[in-house]
Enzyme design. Structure first.
Site, PDB file in Angstrom:
ATOM      1  N   TYR A 159       0.850  -1.193   0.000  1.00  0.00           N
ATOM      2  CA  TYR A 159       0.000   0.000   0.000  1.00  0.00           C
ATOM      3  C   TYR A 159       0.882   1.238   0.000  1.00  0.00           C
ATOM      4  CZ  TYR A 159      -3.751  -3.200   1.387  1.00  0.00           C
ATOM      5  OH  TYR A 159      -4.658  -4.220   1.429  1.00  0.00           O
TER       6      TYR A 159
ATOM      7  N   ASN B 242     -11.975  -1.875  -5.454  1.00  0.00           N
ATOM      8  CA  ASN B 242     -11.702  -2.114  -6.871  1.00  0.00           C
ATOM      9  C   ASN B 242     -12.846  -2.921  -7.498  1.00  0.00           C
ATOM     10  OD1 ASN B 242     -10.698  -2.859  -9.378  1.00  0.00           O
ATOM     11  ND2 ASN B 242      -9.095  -4.169  -8.560  1.00  0.00           N
TER      12      ASN B 242
ATOM     13  N   CYS C 247      -5.433  -5.788  -8.169  1.00  0.00           N
ATOM     14  CA  CYS C 247      -5.305  -5.492  -6.743  1.00  0.00           C
ATOM     15  C   CYS C 247      -4.756  -6.689  -5.974  1.00  0.00           C
ATOM     16  CB  CYS C 247      -6.641  -5.030  -6.170  1.00  0.00           C
ATOM     17  SG  CYS C 247      -7.999  -6.177  -6.387  1.00  0.00           S
ATOM     18  N   HIS C 248      -4.775  -7.880  -6.588  1.00  0.00           N
ATOM     19  CA  HIS C 248      -4.206  -9.058  -5.928  1.00  0.00           C
ATOM     20  C   HIS C 248      -2.681  -8.953  -5.785  1.00  0.00           C
ATOM     21  CE1 HIS C 248      -4.062 -10.003 -10.257  1.00  0.00           C
ATOM     22  NE2 HIS C 248      -2.979 -10.715  -9.966  1.00  0.00           N
TER      23      HIS C 248
ATOM     24  N   GLU D 101       1.602 -16.322 -10.993  1.00  0.00           N
ATOM     25  CA  GLU D 101       2.512 -15.307 -11.525  1.00  0.00           C
ATOM     26  C   GLU D 101       3.935 -15.523 -11.012  1.00  0.00           C
ATOM     27  OE1 GLU D 101       1.245 -11.233 -11.284  1.00  0.00           O
ATOM     28  OE2 GLU D 101      -0.832 -11.713 -11.772  1.00  0.00           O
TER      29      GLU D 101
END
Length: 153
Positions: A92, A115, A123-124, A150
């Site tokens: 953040y 979101n 946002c993940h 990812e």
């Protein structure tokens, strides 16, 4: 008039909503707005195809028209989220710094929580400053799965 359609994915059912020109919402589960036509439009098909490619590890960047609606601050945060590269995580605080307001970490967290276009606006990819996973609308198990896919976690 909004159109919506639900798709089965390897992380569960996902509903996608569009307004005729832009993707406006993504939901986990089968919930869709009551005022939406439940029909698969060409844009929803395109979004679903790109989502499936992403979930299969074949796509790293989405090429879709997105129109999230929020406050000016929320929209600024959501634009910053879209700049987080595939395979990276930010805190953040990192996002607060990127939007020019280093003291806005808590407000960034609230905007992240609101979101409306999950996954497409990633946002993940936001984790706590300590490196721990923090809240996610789809649940921390889904967030962890996306980050593992990812190759982040």
């Amino acid at each position: 008039m909004n159109s919506a359609f639900c798709y089965e994915t390897n992380i569960g059912k996902i509903g996608i909503v569009e307004n005729g020109s832009f993707i406006t919402h993504v939901y986990f589960g089968e919930s869709t707005p009551q005022d939406a036509n439940i029909t698969e439009t060409p844009l929803l098909k395109k979004a679903s195809k790109q989502l499936q490619e992403y979930l299969e590890g074949k796509r790293k960047i989405f090429n879709l028209p997105l129109a999230p609606k929020g406050t000016e601050f929320q929209e600024k945060v959501w634009r910053a989220l879209q700049e987080i590269p595939y395979g990276k995580t930010y805190s953040y605080k990192d996002i607060a710094k990127s939007i020019g307001n280093i003291k806005a970490s808590r407000a960034v967290g609230m905007a992240n929580n609101k979101n409306p276009i999950l996954i497409f606006i990633p946002c993940h990819r936001i984790i706590g400053t300590s490196g721990k996973l923090v809240g996610y609308a789809g649940g921390l198990d889904v967030k962890e799965k996306l980050l593992e896919m990812e190759a982040i976690f």
